[in-house]
Design a protein around this motif. Structure first.
Motif, mmCIF file in Angstrom:
data_model
loop_
_atom_site.group_PDB
_atom_site.id
_atom_site.type_symbol
_atom_site.label_atom_id
_atom_site.label_comp_id
_atom_site.label_asym_id
_atom_site.label_seq_id
_atom_site.Cartn_x
_atom_site.Cartn_y
_atom_site.Cartn_z
ATOM 1 N N LEU A 127 0.918 -1.051 -0.072
ATOM 2 C CA LEU A 127 0.063 0.001 -0.102
ATOM 3 C C LEU A 127 0.952 1.318 -0.179
ATOM 4 C CD1 LEU A 127 -2.896 0.928 0.267
ATOM 5 C CD2 LEU A 127 -2.635 0.506 2.893
ATOM 6 N N ARG A 128 0.722 1.772 -1.185
ATOM 7 C CA ARG A 128 1.800 3.291 -1.324
ATOM 8 C C ARG A 128 0.784 4.410 -1.099
ATOM 9 N NH1 ARG A 128 6.106 0.056 0.237
ATOM 10 N NH2 ARG A 128 6.666 -1.447 -1.486
ATOM 11 N N TYR A 129 0.194 4.841 -0.412
ATOM 12 C CA TYR A 129 -0.478 6.094 -0.414
ATOM 13 C C TYR A 129 -0.010 7.220 -0.881
ATOM 14 C CZ TYR A 129 -4.532 4.016 2.465
ATOM 15 O OH TYR A 129 -5.698 3.282 2.671
ATOM 16 N N PRO A 130 1.429 7.800 -0.334
ATOM 17 C CA PRO A 130 1.910 8.849 -0.746
ATOM 18 C C PRO A 130 2.288 9.001 -2.138
ATOM 19 C CG PRO A 130 2.916 8.223 1.124
ATOM 20 C CD PRO A 130 2.169 6.986 0.792
ATOM 21 N N ARG A 131 2.215 7.762 -2.770
ATOM 22 C CA ARG A 131 2.480 7.590 -4.534
ATOM 23 C C ARG A 131 1.306 7.734 -5.402
ATOM 24 N NH1 ARG A 131 7.110 2.871 -4.669
ATOM 25 N NH2 ARG A 131 8.125 3.295 -2.427
ATOM 26 N N TYR A 132 0.269 7.605 -4.746
ATOM 27 C CA TYR A 132 -1.337 7.684 -5.539
ATOM 28 C C TYR A 132 -1.601 8.897 -5.845
ATOM 29 C CZ TYR A 132 -1.473 2.780 -3.372
ATOM 30 O OH TYR A 132 -1.161 1.372 -2.985
ATOM 31 N N ARG A 133 -2.342 9.067 -6.935
ATOM 32 C CA ARG A 133 -3.018 10.340 -7.213
ATOM 33 C C ARG A 133 -4.088 10.514 -6.265
ATOM 34 N NH1 ARG A 133 -5.709 9.873 -12.661
ATOM 35 N NH2 ARG A 133 -6.093 7.745 -11.686
ATOM 36 N N PHE A 134 -4.648 11.620 -6.123
ATOM 37 C CA PHE A 134 -5.520 11.962 -5.112
ATOM 38 C C PHE A 134 -6.592 11.029 -5.034
ATOM 39 C CE2 PHE A 134 -9.294 14.123 -3.500
ATOM 40 C CZ PHE A 134 -8.985 14.625 -2.210
ATOM 41 N N ILE A 135 -7.501 10.991 -6.321
ATOM 42 C CA ILE A 135 -8.469 10.180 -6.431
ATOM 43 C C ILE A 135 -8.473 8.697 -6.241
ATOM 44 C CG2 ILE A 135 -8.428 9.808 -8.837
ATOM 45 C CD1 ILE A 135 -11.864 10.590 -7.066
ATOM 46 N N ASP A 136 -7.076 8.088 -6.545
ATOM 47 C CA ASP A 136 -6.683 6.661 -6.059
ATOM 48 C C ASP A 136 -6.653 6.615 -4.870
ATOM 49 O OD1 ASP A 136 -6.784 5.729 -8.789
ATOM 50 O OD2 ASP A 136 -4.649 6.369 -9.177
ATOM 51 N N LYS A 137 -5.940 7.540 -4.055
ATOM 52 C CA LYS A 137 -5.637 7.620 -2.641
ATOM 53 C C LYS A 137 -6.969 7.596 -1.825
ATOM 54 C CE LYS A 137 -2.436 10.313 -1.241
ATOM 55 N NZ LYS A 137 -1.357 11.503 -0.977
#
Length: 176
Positions: A127-137
């Motif tokens: 799980l890589r939250y900081p790497r995701y685009r806002f909507i994906d996050k």
């Protein structure tokens, strides 16, 4: 020298990281690592072992996985080929979500695919939250909250069970 090919479909890189880990066991093989998203043209007949690994995003594999299998189905069925599914649901080992039988993604794959691999591994991803685009996050956070997972969007969590990956690598290596 024996040859092995490791083909992957990944979004944030955990699937490729898993294959790199497995490749470390293949010391007696010349290994090639190939990204399925590039629609590779490969001659699978020159390889002694074939390993395809793909991750799940929003419940689905990337279409490049199915395209590759459609093109190479006959070669895959006649060779020493295995498949790995990487997904966050597999973190629930106690519910057997990390097994081919307990993984809804693998079961769907087997119904949808023209290829039925003899050997299948199911591993938890990262799980890589900081790497995701806002909507994906936000979408992934919602899914994780519904399934009892990490919801702190400042974190990166690696759920991969590396001992299980090592066991799979060893089994695949000795597979005749």
């Amino acid at each position: 020298m024996k040859r092995a090919i490791f083909l992957y479909s990944t979004r944030e890189g955990q699937t490729k990281k898993i294959l790199n880990f497995i490749m470390q066991s293949f010391t007696e093989y010349q290994c090639d690592l190939v990204d399925l998203h590039l629609n590779p043209q490969v001659d699978l007949s020159v390889y002694d072992k074939i390993l395809i690994a793909a991750s799940i995003r929003y419940g689905h594999f990337h279409p490049s996985l199915y395209r590759f299998i459609d093109i190479h189905q006959k070669e895959l069925s006649c060779s020493k080929a295995a498949f790995i599914c990487v997904n966050l649901t597999a973190r629930k080992e106690e519910q057997l979500k990390d097994t081919p039988e307990g993984s809804v993604y693998v079961q769907t794959f087997l119904k949808k695919s023209k290829w039925s691999p003899e050997m299948i591994g199911v591993f938890a991803g990262a799980l890589r939250y900081p790497r995701y685009r806002f909507i994906d996050k936000m979408m992934i956070r919602l899914i994780m909250s519904m399934t009892g997972g990490e919801t702190d969007t400042s974190k990166e969590v690696e759920y991969t069970n590396w001992q299980k990956v090592s066991n799979f690598a060893n089994s695949f290596l000795i597979c005749k």
